[in-house]
Write a protein that holds these residues in place. Structure first.
Motif, PDB file in Angstrom:
ATOM      1  N   THR A  30      43.528  42.831  27.878  1.00 38.54           N
ATOM      2  CA  THR A  30      43.748  43.523  29.150  1.00 38.54           C
ATOM      3  C   THR A  30      42.776  44.678  29.326  1.00 38.54           C
ATOM      4  N   PRO A  42      42.003  36.624  35.811  1.00 37.52           N
ATOM      5  CA  PRO A  42      42.317  36.312  37.206  1.00 37.52           C
ATOM      6  C   PRO A  42      43.756  36.666  37.563  1.00 37.52           C
ATOM      7  N   SER A  43      44.618  36.726  36.566  1.00 37.97           N
ATOM      8  CA  SER A  43      46.021  37.073  36.785  1.00 37.97           C
ATOM      9  C   SER A  43      46.585  37.686  35.513  1.00 37.97           C
ATOM     10  N   HIS A  44      47.524  38.608  35.663  1.00 41.00           N
ATOM     11  CA  HIS A  44      48.201  39.208  34.511  1.00 41.00           C
ATOM     12  C   HIS A  44      49.539  38.520  34.250  1.00 41.00           C
ATOM     13  N   LYS A  45      49.784  37.447  34.988  1.00 37.44           N
ATOM     14  CA  LYS A  45      51.040  36.718  34.827  1.00 37.44           C
ATOM     15  C   LYS A  45      50.972  35.815  33.608  1.00 37.44           C
ATOM     16  N   LYS A  61      54.766  39.388  32.616  1.00 40.02           N
ATOM     17  CA  LYS A  61      53.364  39.677  32.930  1.00 40.02           C
ATOM     18  C   LYS A  61      52.889  40.815  32.040  1.00 40.02           C
ATOM     19  N   SER A 108      42.215  30.275  32.046  1.00 36.89           N
ATOM     20  CA  SER A 108      43.632  30.540  31.789  1.00 36.89           C
ATOM     21  C   SER A 108      43.795  31.128  30.394  1.00 36.89           C
TER      22      SER A 108
END
Length: 315
Positions: free
Chosen positions: A148, A195-198, A267, A95
């Motif tokens: 990113t 795993p997520s861009h949120k 996000k 995370s």
């Protein structure tokens, strides 16, 4: 810093599962875009204008080299050194974005400015300390754009099975490595991919919103208002307040204001820019000068929590 040891070139070395010296042009181009974006963002953090030139490839599987110009030799060496540390640095947790938001509060803006100022002073005196490079790499690794773009890079690499390992290091003006390659095996590629861009939701406990357009009927329509000088569309999640509106207990006019608890969801886009995805009012604390029932309950709960905290603090 010895002038002969100064780096003005950055190298990425692709190792293949065969004896060839070529790779898919589209994959290479995508990787190059992400690497250059990271290098340019490091320069941007340092407030330096940077020009990047691509040099001839070297074999053994395949090596891409970028030469930096348009800045003094000391700062170019800093950019190469920081990139050589930051890109191979594994995320500390799955995370990563949640961790970054928490650490954002610990590494203050003032601390970041101080680190950059100290580093630039050392550059001007030609006495850059390795510790300053490492501290700068910490700042870079808390940058959403770098996180990113690095994630994008390793996503491209993980999807191209021919690559078994990549090596990263800096070179001096003669093309001689200034340090051994940092080798990253294929087994570690996916660990760099977000795993997520949120992003975790942000909560504002005392937000004031000027109502432009309330929703006076049933349906999942968005309200319109002004918060911190910006026009926003927001979901009204306070069921009690919504029911009072439907029962015409609330009268809206120009300049009507609510004080509320506001949740903001966001996000990162593919470049690392923060994009707001939703505003939601969870509790209306007051309408105009009048406190709502929910607001009184919330205030009572907050006072109880503070009293409980003070009680345990004195134990």
């Amino acid at each position: 810093m010895d002038a002969q040891l100064k780096e003005d070139r950055f190298q990425i070395h692709y190792y293949f599962n065969d004896d060839s010296h070529s790779m898919d042009a589209l994959v290479r181009n995508r990787c190059e875009i992400e690497i250059i974006s990271i290098l340019m963002e490091i320069a941007n953090i340092l407030d330096v204008s940077l020009k990047v030139e691509s040099e001839a490839r070297l074999e053994g599987g395949l090596r891409d080299i970028w030469k930096f110009t348009n800045a003094n030799a000391g700062i170019l060496s800093v950019i190469v050194g920081v990139a050589s540390i930051a890109i191979p640095l594994l995320p500390k947790s799955d995370s990563e974005l949640e961790r970054l938001q928490k650490e954002d509060l610990r590494l203050s803006i003032q601390e970041r400015k101080l680190r950059i100022k100290t580093l630039k002073q050392q550059v001007s005196l030609d006495k850059v300390e390795p510790e300053s490079i490492e501290k700068m790499a910490e700042i870079v690794n808390e940058n959403y754009k770098v996180i990113t773009q690095r994630s994008n890079l390793f996503k491209h690499l993980s999807e191209y099975s021919k690559i078994t390992t990549i090596g990263i290091n800096g070179l001096n003006s003669s093309g001689i490595p200034s340090s051994p390659e940092s080798l990253i095996p294929r087994s570690a590629f996916k660990k760099f991919v977000l795993p997520s861009h949120k992003l975790p939701p942000q909560t504002f406990d005392d937000a004031t919103i000027e109502i432009i357009s309330p929703v006076l009927g049933q349906g999942r329509y968005k309200w319109k208002g002004i918060w911190q000088g910006q026009n926003i569309n927001f979901a009204m999640g306070d069921k009690c307040f919504k029911q009072d509106v439907l029962n015409q207990k609330m009268s809206f006019q120009s300049g009507s204001v609510i004080r509320c608890i506001l949740s903001v969801n966001s996000k990162l886009d593919h470049t690392g820019e923060i994009v707001i995805t939703e505003y939601s009012v969870t509790t209306v604390l007051s309408f105009g000068v009048d406190k709502t029932r929910q607001g009184k309950i919330h205030r009572h709960q907050t006072e109880l929590e503070k009293a409980q905290f003070n009680l345990f603090e004195n134990v």
